[in-house]
Scaffold this motif. Structure first.
Motif, PDB file in Angstrom:
ATOM      1  N   ALA A  69       0.849  -1.190   0.000  1.00 55.70           N
ATOM      2  CA  ALA A  69       0.000   0.000   0.000  1.00 55.70           C
ATOM      3  C   ALA A  69       0.884   1.239   0.000  1.00 55.70           C
ATOM      4  O   ALA A  69       1.752   1.382   0.866  1.00 55.70           O
ATOM      5  CB  ALA A  69      -0.928   0.000   1.210  1.00 55.70           C
TER       6      ALA A  69
ATOM      7  N   ARG B  13      -2.979   3.445  -2.200  1.00 52.96           N
ATOM      8  CA  ARG B  13      -3.411   2.606  -3.313  1.00 52.96           C
ATOM      9  C   ARG B  13      -2.742   1.243  -3.155  1.00 52.96           C
ATOM     10  O   ARG B  13      -1.608   1.157  -2.696  1.00 52.96           O
ATOM     11  CB  ARG B  13      -3.032   3.248  -4.648  1.00 52.96           C
TER      12      ARG B  13
ATOM     13  N   ASP C 204       5.036   2.820  -7.993  1.00 50.83           N
ATOM     14  CA  ASP C 204       3.771   3.477  -7.758  1.00 50.83           C
ATOM     15  C   ASP C 204       2.776   3.076  -8.849  1.00 50.83           C
ATOM     16  O   ASP C 204       3.136   3.037 -10.031  1.00 50.83           O
ATOM     17  CB  ASP C 204       3.980   4.990  -7.768  1.00 50.83           C
ATOM     18  N   PRO C 205       1.524   2.776  -8.502  1.00 50.62           N
ATOM     19  CA  PRO C 205       0.570   2.328  -9.517  1.00 50.62           C
ATOM     20  C   PRO C 205       0.298   3.355 -10.602  1.00 50.62           C
ATOM     21  O   PRO C 205      -0.017   2.992 -11.732  1.00 50.62           O
ATOM     22  CB  PRO C 205      -0.684   2.017  -8.699  1.00 50.62           C
TER      23      PRO C 205
END
Length: 257
Positions: A161, A167, A197-198
């Motif tokens: 997360a 996220r 990072d998404p």
């Protein structure tokens, strides 16, 4: 009691390369002192001596800078690394083998007494510096919470997360956070993961998709041009893009690929 203390010391020696000896850990690690002081505080709390439990907890906070409510449940081999300013709420549960860094808050969002207000951490969870885990939900086994993340919803086992609000980056295997190429997962300090990072992952996907589409369009125009030459008829517009110009490599470098 001594067996559990030896286990606590050993887990610190395994996870902290700065720890040189068991004696150093026993005498100089406030994270260990906080866990040791929490045990009698928790015993007092669960046996009806509420004030005494809170007082021991208060002494532990004064000595270590780590505030653990006496009602919280702390598992075995839990390592509070540095952990100055860490707060663990009354109904929080910290599973075996967890690692918690400085400035972490395991807090509650409900004001109703007697309810589950604080998070439950599964086994081997890593909560990085400055992270806030807020609410009475579960963080699955082997999950990683990134530095300064604000987690307000459950985290699946093995996931990572990151961000505000956090996220979720799911695990590829469903068992670990994919922080190592080895078959046997290793401990990752501060929850550092090879995953990104998404949002960056989404940008990379868009870049790759755009590059692929441009390539296909160029191939189509080239095929049309060959057909036009065979029929001795020019049907290709003058502004048709027969060559690829999309700088995918350059854009990927900008987003960190």
């Amino acid at each position: 009691m001594f067996k559990r203390l030896r286990s606590d010391i050993q887990c610190i020696l395994e996870r902290d390369p700065a720890a040189r000896s068991a004696f150093e850990v026993l005498t100089c690690y406030p994270g260990l002192h906080a866990v040791v002081l929490h045990r009698p505080a928790h015993w007092c709390w669960t046996h009806g001596f509420k004030w005494l439990g809170r007082f021991i907890s208060h002494i532990g906070r004064f000595l270590t800078g780590i505030e653990i409510h006496p009602g919280a449940v702390i598992g075995e081999r839990v390592f509070f690394d540095h952990a100055m300013g860490t707060v663990v709420g009354e109904t929080a549960v910290v599973g075996d083998g967890c690692t918690i860094y400085q400035g972490v808050t395991l807090g509650g969002t409900s004001l109703y007494k007697g309810t589950k207000r604080h998070p439950t951490l599964g086994r081997d969870v890593v909560v990085s510096a400055g992270a806030k885990v807020l609410g009475g939900f579960e963080v699955g086994d082997g999950a990683k919470i990134g530095s300064n993340a604000v987690v307000i919803k459950p985290v699946p086992a093995g996931a990572t997360a990151v961000g505000i609000p956090a996220r979720i980056i799911p695990s590829k295997t469903g068992e670990s956070a994919d922080v190592t190429e080895d078959a046997k997962p290793k401990f990752s300090a501060y929850g550092v993961t090879q995953e990104d990072d998404p949002l960056s992952q989404a940008m990379r996907g868009l870049i790759d998709s755009t590059a692929g589409q441009e390539h296909q369009i160029a191939l189509l125009w080239q095929a049309i041009e060959k057909l036009a030459e065979a029929r001795e008829r020019d049907c290709v517009p003058s502004d048709a893009q027969r060559q690829e110009h999309f700088e995918a490599d350059k854009l990927n470098q900008l987003v960190g690929k």
